[in-house]
Motif scaffolding. Structure first.
Motif, PDB file in Angstrom:
ATOM      1  N   ASP A 291      -2.951  32.332 -17.364  1.00  0.00           N
ATOM      2  CA  ASP A 291      -3.843  32.541 -18.512  1.00  0.00           C
ATOM      3  C   ASP A 291      -4.328  33.985 -18.478  1.00  0.00           C
ATOM      4  N   PHE A 292      -3.852  34.776 -19.436  1.00  0.00           N
ATOM      5  CA  PHE A 292      -4.203  36.201 -19.457  1.00  0.00           C
ATOM      6  C   PHE A 292      -5.660  36.418 -19.863  1.00  0.00           C
ATOM      7  N   ASP A 293      -6.221  35.515 -20.665  1.00  0.00           N
ATOM      8  CA  ASP A 293      -7.614  35.661 -21.102  1.00  0.00           C
ATOM      9  C   ASP A 293      -8.578  35.476 -19.938  1.00  0.00           C
ATOM     10  N   GLU A 294      -8.329  34.436 -19.144  1.00  0.00           N
ATOM     11  CA  GLU A 294      -9.258  34.055 -18.083  1.00  0.00           C
ATOM     12  C   GLU A 294      -8.839  34.566 -16.707  1.00  0.00           C
ATOM     13  N   ASP A 295      -7.748  35.361 -16.643  1.00  0.00           N
ATOM     14  CA  ASP A 295      -7.250  35.898 -15.367  1.00  0.00           C
ATOM     15  C   ASP A 295      -6.985  34.785 -14.347  1.00  0.00           C
ATOM     16  N   LEU A 296      -6.360  33.719 -14.793  1.00  0.00           N
ATOM     17  CA  LEU A 296      -6.053  32.594 -13.903  1.00  0.00           C
ATOM     18  C   LEU A 296      -4.612  32.698 -13.420  1.00  0.00           C
ATOM     19  N   GLN A 297      -4.436  32.567 -12.108  1.00  0.00           N
ATOM     20  CA  GLN A 297      -3.125  32.670 -11.496  1.00  0.00           C
ATOM     21  C   GLN A 297      -2.578  31.273 -11.185  1.00  0.00           C
ATOM     22  N   VAL A 298      -1.332  31.229 -10.729  1.00  0.00           N
ATOM     23  CA  VAL A 298      -0.699  29.948 -10.410  1.00  0.00           C
ATOM     24  C   VAL A 298      -1.532  29.173  -9.407  1.00  0.00           C
ATOM     25  N   ARG A 299      -2.009  29.861  -8.369  1.00  0.00           N
ATOM     26  CA  ARG A 299      -2.753  29.155  -7.321  1.00  0.00           C
ATOM     27  C   ARG A 299      -4.070  28.576  -7.836  1.00  0.00           C
ATOM     28  N   ASP A 300      -4.659  29.180  -8.870  1.00  0.00           N
ATOM     29  CA  ASP A 300      -5.900  28.636  -9.427  1.00  0.00           C
ATOM     30  C   ASP A 300      -5.662  27.259 -10.041  1.00  0.00           C
ATOM     31  N   ILE A 301      -4.542  27.096 -10.735  1.00  0.00           N
ATOM     32  CA  ILE A 301      -4.225  25.806 -11.350  1.00  0.00           C
ATOM     33  C   ILE A 301      -3.851  24.793 -10.274  1.00  0.00           C
ATOM     34  N   VAL A 302      -3.019  25.211  -9.329  1.00  0.00           N
ATOM     35  CA  VAL A 302      -2.581  24.305  -8.264  1.00  0.00           C
ATOM     36  C   VAL A 302      -3.765  23.862  -7.414  1.00  0.00           C
ATOM     37  N   ASN A 303      -4.656  24.789  -7.077  1.00  0.00           N
ATOM     38  CA  ASN A 303      -5.819  24.446  -6.252  1.00  0.00           C
ATOM     39  C   ASN A 303      -6.737  23.455  -6.963  1.00  0.00           C
ATOM     40  N   ALA A 304      -6.841  23.557  -8.283  1.00  0.00           N
ATOM     41  CA  ALA A 304      -7.677  22.614  -9.034  1.00  0.00           C
ATOM     42  C   ALA A 304      -7.171  21.191  -8.862  1.00  0.00           C
ATOM     43  N   THR A 305      -5.839  21.020  -8.844  1.00  0.00           N
ATOM     44  CA  THR A 305      -5.290  19.665  -8.665  1.00  0.00           C
ATOM     45  C   THR A 305      -5.448  19.193  -7.225  1.00  0.00           C
ATOM     46  N   ARG A 306      -5.403  20.112  -6.269  1.00  0.00           N
ATOM     47  CA  ARG A 306      -5.490  19.728  -4.859  1.00  0.00           C
ATOM     48  C   ARG A 306      -6.880  19.246  -4.469  1.00  0.00           C
ATOM     49  N   ILE A 307      -7.902  19.696  -5.190  1.00  0.00           N
ATOM     50  CA  ILE A 307      -9.256  19.242  -4.842  1.00  0.00           C
ATOM     51  C   ILE A 307      -9.687  18.052  -5.692  1.00  0.00           C
ATOM     52  N   GLY A 308      -8.717  17.470  -6.416  1.00  0.00           N
ATOM     53  CA  GLY A 308      -9.001  16.203  -7.071  1.00  0.00           C
ATOM     54  C   GLY A 308      -8.986  16.200  -8.582  1.00  0.00           C
ATOM     55  N   TYR A 309      -8.830  17.358  -9.216  1.00  0.00           N
ATOM     56  CA  TYR A 309      -8.828  17.398 -10.679  1.00  0.00           C
ATOM     57  C   TYR A 309      -7.399  17.188 -11.182  1.00  0.00           C
ATOM     58  N   ARG A 310      -7.003  15.937 -11.290  1.00  0.00           N
ATOM     59  CA  ARG A 310      -5.629  15.609 -11.660  1.00  0.00           C
ATOM     60  C   ARG A 310      -5.433  15.594 -13.171  1.00  0.00           C
ATOM     61  N   ASP A 311      -6.473  15.273 -13.904  1.00  0.00           N
ATOM     62  CA  ASP A 311      -6.364  15.211 -15.360  1.00  0.00           C
ATOM     63  C   ASP A 311      -6.386  16.623 -15.942  1.00  0.00           C
ATOM     64  N   ILE A 312      -5.533  16.869 -16.932  1.00  0.00           N
ATOM     65  CA  ILE A 312      -5.425  18.208 -17.523  1.00  0.00           C
ATOM     66  C   ILE A 312      -6.743  18.659 -18.143  1.00  0.00           C
ATOM     67  N   GLN A 313      -7.519  17.695 -18.683  1.00  0.00           N
ATOM     68  CA  GLN A 313      -8.812  18.047 -19.277  1.00  0.00           C
ATOM     69  C   GLN A 313      -9.788  18.526 -18.205  1.00  0.00           C
ATOM     70  N   LEU A 314      -9.741  17.893 -17.027  1.00  0.00           N
ATOM     71  CA  LEU A 314     -10.630  18.302 -15.939  1.00  0.00           C
ATOM     72  C   LEU A 314     -10.187  19.631 -15.342  1.00  0.00           C
ATOM     73  N   VAL A 315      -8.875  19.841 -15.277  1.00  0.00           N
ATOM     74  CA  VAL A 315      -8.369  21.137 -14.808  1.00  0.00           C
ATOM     75  C   VAL A 315      -8.877  22.251 -15.717  1.00  0.00           C
ATOM     76  N   LYS A 316      -8.873  21.992 -17.015  1.00  0.00           N
ATOM     77  CA  LYS A 316      -9.370  22.990 -17.972  1.00  0.00           C
ATOM     78  C   LYS A 316     -10.838  23.285 -17.721  1.00  0.00           C
ATOM     79  N   ARG A 317     -11.650  22.242 -17.557  1.00  0.00           N
ATOM     80  CA  ARG A 317     -13.086  22.453 -17.389  1.00  0.00           C
ATOM     81  C   ARG A 317     -13.419  23.108 -16.053  1.00  0.00           C
ATOM     82  N   TYR A 318     -12.629  22.796 -15.040  1.00  0.00           N
ATOM     83  CA  TYR A 318     -12.880  23.379 -13.723  1.00  0.00           C
ATOM     84  C   TYR A 318     -12.442  24.840 -13.654  1.00  0.00           C
ATOM     85  N   SER A 319     -11.256  25.113 -14.200  1.00  0.00           N
ATOM     86  CA  SER A 319     -10.685  26.454 -14.051  1.00  0.00           C
ATOM     87  C   SER A 319     -10.946  27.363 -15.244  1.00  0.00           C
TER      88      SER A 319
END
Length: 733
Positions: free
Chosen positions: A269-297
């Motif tokens: 995400d170029f707007d929010e400066d989010l890298q691959v590891r930011d998305i992957v880490n969100a799922t590893r700490i329990g945010y499996r739903d795409i909506q929760l990944v969005k709110r967390y990251s």
């Protein structure tokens, strides 16, 4: 046809807000055909956010629409044949295309590779850009590291470096699904084609073109023709032509255009400066739903609203949670599609305003109208181009004879009940418990922070009845404050906003008593029978009225308050009675000059969001004997501190440049305050004004520098207020 227009949302039954320029069209369609297209998608690799890294569609737009050459040496990274077409466009425009990196094993159209070879362009298949290179400072791309693809998201341990100042990429396409999903459409991921398809649309909504999965131009046109024929048929109209048949297409999306780098900066995400590891880490700490990944990251929350990040995010979340992309889906699309200006939402540009019952009389008398809060009021009477002359003549006439002004816009509040005096005693700084019936008192209000927020006059007509005036622009807020505080205090009192129900006229000047005596015979209007600050209930021109003897302009004067339905009759009767005494109407600008001569403040003009009573010499309006009023503790704290600034009166010679409201008061190189009111006074023969200045600049006789237009600095003399009639003899006649 609306060109350069955006349909910003879809609402029930094809209700469509369409924005074109400054206009918002509200469209209700029987049937809607959406040909919204698709968004070019980026490839994820290290430093893919460097200046000079662009989508192939952006490069072609610059070339074909704007005749802009985007670089000198280019590398094209692609997962479809469109990258080859972009490379050919660049070459034809004089850009040196040093390499085409195709993530596939070969192009779908082999003639494209032959076209590259014919032009001497090197093509690398099964290859990706692993890292965009840069010089010191990361100001622009300077090269690309190419590596062979060995698996999903995996590359060889080494590769080759290519110098370039332009890196173009295309990983595939994402349908513009936002409006369609708002209509109830569902996104399903086709693993074979590696792209989303849209289904479950309402019956009166159709799609065509690349949003429907067709990308070859002939197919796009044929699909649009098929959809249009269906719409025409659904509307009961005849379709003349038979649309062309649709042909099969090659895959346009590369299945996994994501190549994580151990050093990061592989932006999803170029707007929010989010890298691959930011998305992957969100799922590893329990945010499996795409909506929760969005709110967390916060992925997809930037200005692009997921246009370029939704697809790679869905792929990463699916892989990390061992689900399919269809099961993961994308985040909910909500309106608006693009940012809306408040002006679009507000509708047409216009200024709503109210008129007093005497408005037509003012217009007939030649008034120049001006806005005052939500009201239209006469600024002055006469030629609009001769404001100063008209205003000065009106002011002199009030000082020497008599004038009449419409003050119906003044806020009016009726406070009745056994606890009426107690309520006002708690709300205002002055004491009101022992205020005599038949008398009025100045009423100053502060908020909890001790800041002055309003003023007016509190008139006691009966033991349990007060009539309180408030500023034109502040009455609604003061009414709300009264209701709010009484909801907590629960006093036995009724509060009514009667601003619209009561109209008022002020007759002011040395001859005002003579004019009023012509139309009011049931009251003793003498100085003894109706003294300054007295209030009476009487009859004026046969109309039941509330009369207040006040002196805002510093002259003998009477405010006459009557039911609004009788206001025009009152005005006409007073004008007729005043003819024998040469009474003339005067406007708000004149009233403000007259009150300035008396040093009376106007709340929100001579005060701001920090002003407390001591700064404007209103300590006399604060009761020290009562234990409480709103803001009392804050006022005490503020008064105990040394003053940093003070509102002062100042004068300048007639020939001096006139300071305007907002002009700065200086103290050496620093700003110590600002001008709040300033006018030339014919009565005094000089320029007078009020301004905030540093406390050590507030002694009468001091000179304060004021910076006026064109940077000119004038030296004003601080004087004691008021400028005119300091003994208040004229208003107490």
């Amino acid at each position: 046809m609306l060109k350069q227009a955006t349909c910003n949302a879809w609402f029930t039954d094809n209700y469509l807000p369409v924005i074109q320029g400054k206009r918002l069209y509200k469209v209700r369609a029987t049937h809607c055909l959406v040909c919204s297209g698709s968004f070019d998608q980026p490839v994820i690799f290290r430093n893919n956010d460097l200046p000079g890294v662009m989508l192939t569609s952006a490069v072609q737009r610059l070339i074909r629409l704007y005749a802009v050459k985007p670089g000198k040496r280019a590398v094209v990274l692609t997962g479809n044949d469109d990258g080859y077409l972009a490379a050919l466009d660049l070459h034809d425009q004089g850009v040196d295309v040093v390499a085409v990196a195709d993530m596939r094993s070969s192009p779908s159209d082999r003639t494209l590779r032959l076209a590259l070879e014919k032009r001497g362009i090197v093509c690398h298949v099964n290859t990706t850009v692993y890292e965009a290179l840069h010089e010191k400072g990361m100001r622009h791309v300077s090269g690309a590291e190419l590596r062979k693809i060995t698996g999903q998201g995996q590359v060889a341990n080494s590769g080759s470096h290519v110098d370039c100042d332009l890196l173009c990429m295309s990983g595939g396409y994402m349908p513009v699904y936002q409006l369609l999903c708002q209509a109830g459409g569902k996104l399903a991921y086709d693993d074979q084609q590696a792209e989303f398809a849209i289904s479950s649309l309402p019956q009166n909504l159709s799609i065509a073109g690349s949003v429907n999965g067709y990308h070859v131009l002939d197919n796009v046109l044929a699909d649009a023709a098929h959809a249009a024929a269906s719409v025409v048929s659904a509307l009961g109209l005849a379709s003349a032509d038979t649309p062309a048949a649709l042909r099969s297409e090659a895959q346009v999306n590369f299945a996994w255009p994501i190549f994580p780098h151990p050093d990061g900066k592989d932006f999803v995400d170029f707007d929010e400066d989010l890298q691959v590891r930011d998305i992957v880490n969100a799922t590893r700490i329990g945010y499996r739903d795409i909506q929760l990944v969005k709110r967390y990251s916060t992925v997809g929350m930037g200005p692009s609203q997921g246009r370029h990040s939704a697809l790679p995010t869905a792929r990463l979340v699916a892989a990390s949670t061992q689900r399919s992309v269809s099961e993961t889906g994308v985040t909910t699309a909500r309106p608006p599609f693009e940012a809306e200006k408040l002006a679009h939402v507000a509708g047409r540009a216009f200024d709503p305003y109210r008129q007093t019952p005497m408005h037509q009389r003012h217009v007939q008398a030649g008034a120049k109208m001006m806005p005052a809060g939500i009201w239209q009021r006469p600024a002055f009477y006469g030629n609009p181009s001769q404001r100063d002359a008209c205003m000065q003549q009106e002011a002199l006439h009030v000082r020497n004879k008599v004038g009449i002004i419409d003050v119906s816009t003044l806020g009016g509040l009726d406070v009745r009940g056994p606890d009426a005096a107690e309520l006002l005693n708690r709300l205002y700084t002055f004491a009101f418990l022992k205020q005599p019936v038949g008398r009025s008192r100045y009423a100053l209000m502060t908020n909890e922070q001790g800041v002055v927020i309003d003023d007016g006059v509190c008139a006691r007509f009966a033991e349990q009845h007060f009539y309180v005036t408030a500023t034109t622009s502040g009455v609604d807020r003061i009414y709300q404050q009264m209701l709010k505080w009484n909801a907590q205090w629960r006093l036995n009192v009724d509060i009514t906003n009667v601003t619209a129900a009561i109209a008022a006229v002020n007759v002011a000047g040395p001859d005002s008593r003579k004019v009023l005596e012509q139309v009011c015979t049931d009251l003793d209007l003498s100085a003894e029978g109706f003294p300054y600050l007295g209030v009476r209930l009487g009859t004026v021109a046969g109309i039941k009225a509330r009369l207040l003897r006040v002196g805002f302009v510093g002259e003998l004067g009477y405010e006459i308050h009557v039911p609004a339905r009788h206001a025009l009759r009152l005005w006409d009767a007073l004008v007729e009675a005043g003819k024998a005494f040469d009474m003339r109407p005067f406007g708000v600008e004149t009233q403000r000059l007259l009150r300035l001569e008396k040093g009376h403040v106007i709340i929100s003009q001579d005060t701001d969001g920090m002003t407390h009573p001591a700064e404007i010499d209103m300590g006399w309006a604060v009761s020290r004997s009562k234990p409480f009023f709103v803001g009392r503790r804050s006022v005490d704290i503020l008064e105990a501190r040394p003053l940093k600034r003070k509102l002062v009166g100042f004068t300048l010679p007639k020939a001096s440049p006139l300071p305007l409201e907002g002009h700065l008061v200086l103290k050496g190189p620093d700003i110590s305050g600002n001008v709040t009111s300033c006018e030339y006074s014919s009565t005094l023969g000089m320029i007078i004004g009020m301004a905030y200045a540093a406390f050590d600049q507030s002694t009468p006789g001091q000179q304060i520098p004021i910076r006026v237009e064109d940077g000119v600095v004038v030296q004003a003399t601080v004087v004691k207020l008021p400028f005119f009639d300091p003994e208040n003899q004229r208003q107490e006649l």
